[in-house]
Design an enzyme around this catalytic site. Structure first.
Site, short mmCIF file in Angstrom:
data_model
loop_
_atom_site.label_atom_id
_atom_site.label_comp_id
_atom_site.label_asym_id
_atom_site.label_seq_id
_atom_site.Cartn_x
_atom_site.Cartn_y
_atom_site.Cartn_z
N HIS A 4 0.82 -1.21 0.00
CA HIS A 4 0.00 0.00 0.00
C HIS A 4 0.85 1.26 0.00
O HIS A 4 1.83 1.37 0.73
CB HIS A 4 -0.90 -0.01 1.25
CG HIS A 4 -1.73 1.22 1.41
ND1 HIS A 4 -1.73 1.98 2.56
CD2 HIS A 4 -2.59 1.84 0.56
CE1 HIS A 4 -2.56 3.00 2.41
NE2 HIS A 4 -3.08 2.95 1.21
N HIS A 40 0.51 10.66 -1.89
CA HIS A 40 -0.75 10.51 -1.17
C HIS A 40 -1.14 11.79 -0.46
O HIS A 40 -2.22 12.34 -0.66
CB HIS A 40 -0.67 9.36 -0.16
CG HIS A 40 -1.99 9.01 0.45
ND1 HIS A 40 -2.62 9.81 1.38
CD2 HIS A 40 -2.81 7.95 0.26
CE1 HIS A 40 -3.77 9.25 1.73
NE2 HIS A 40 -3.91 8.13 1.06
#
Length: 273
Positions: A4, A40
């Site tokens: 991830h 992110h």
């Protein structure tokens, strides 16, 4: 096992060394829908640095090498790239432009318009169904430029935990009846029930239902939740800790039921256990 938030180039080997055979990275756009960086941003998962990043085209150049047989950087285990598209940060009106741009960058930097032997499958993670024009553009672009066969390597996945029938309706509008994954999950900081996950698995296993081929759960860090998801029959998990997933998979309960996918496995086929 999907690693991830693998947004820095140096993190690719780090997550592969922990046991991942797929990686997920975030694509951030400018206001016009042009893909700029893998990033992110804050907030993100508990215990993770949210700010690691790379220039998107440089990231693609590197990952091309990592997934090209005989390249010095080649890692055989890496078979799937999940592009987490941060479309919620731009206007829905720019979704088509964003789809064109990402497709062209893959054509130029990953597939190199037929000159690359990079072999990973691509999963487009779309946050919300309202951004479905991204998918239309992404599929139109290789077709318009004479490289339609690359669409066979690309799957679709909506990640916003929306109503599954609503997702099916959008896929129907787009004429997509194959190469569909379904994610269910939440940030590792929070707990999540299994109701929607079970519903997705039930639809996956319904004969003739063509809108879910694979189901995965995200973002799992606790072994107890990994075990719970495996018992339900997920096809994959996304984790900040691939090494923990590897340990769980070696446990007696799971060792004979699950294995890591290899390049010889088709990610668009329903697994018949």
């Amino acid at each position: 096992i999907m690693g991830h938030m693998v947004n820095a180039i140096e993190q690719v080997d780090e997550f592969l060394n922990l046991g991942a055979n797929a990686i997920e990275f975030d694509i951030d756009f400018d206001k016009d829908g042009i893909a700029q960086i893998t990033h992110h941003g804050i907030p993100c998962d508990c215990g993770r640095k949210c700010t690691k990043k790379a220039i998107f085209t440089e990231y693609l150049d590197n990952i091309r090498q990592v997934t090209t047989p005989d390249d010095p950087k080649f890692r055989e285990q890496l078979v799937l790239l999940a592009l987490d598209l941060k479309l919620q940060r731009i206007s829905s009106a720019k979704a088509y432009r964003a789809g064109e741009d990402v497709a062209k960058k893959l054509l130029d930097h990953y597939w190199q318009r037929g000159n690359s032997r990079a072999r990973a499958y691509i999963l487009l993670n779309i946050p919300l169904v309202e951004d479905y024009e991204f998918i239309r553009a992404f599929k139109d672009t290789p077709k318009n430029e004479g490289y339609e066969s690359y669409n066979d390597k690309v799957g679709i996945n909506f990640t916003g935990n929306e109503d599954l029938d609503k997702i099916r309706d959008v896929l129907e509008i787009l004429g997509i009846h194959k190469q569909v994954w379904q994610a269910d999950g939440i940030t590792s900081c929070l707990a999540r029930g299994t109701e929607r996950l079970k519903e997705a698995l039930e639809k996956r296993d319904t004969p003739g239902y063509n809108y879910i081929n694979k189901v995965y759960a995200w973002t799992l860090v606790r072994k107890s939740i990994m075990r719970r998801s495996l018992r339900l029959g997920v096809d994959g998990v996304m984790s900040n800790n691939p090494d923990r997933v590897i340990k769980v998979l070696k446990e007696k309960e799971f060792a004979d039921k699950f294995r890591l996918a290899t390049y010889n496995d088709n990610p668009w086929e329903k697994f018949r256990g």
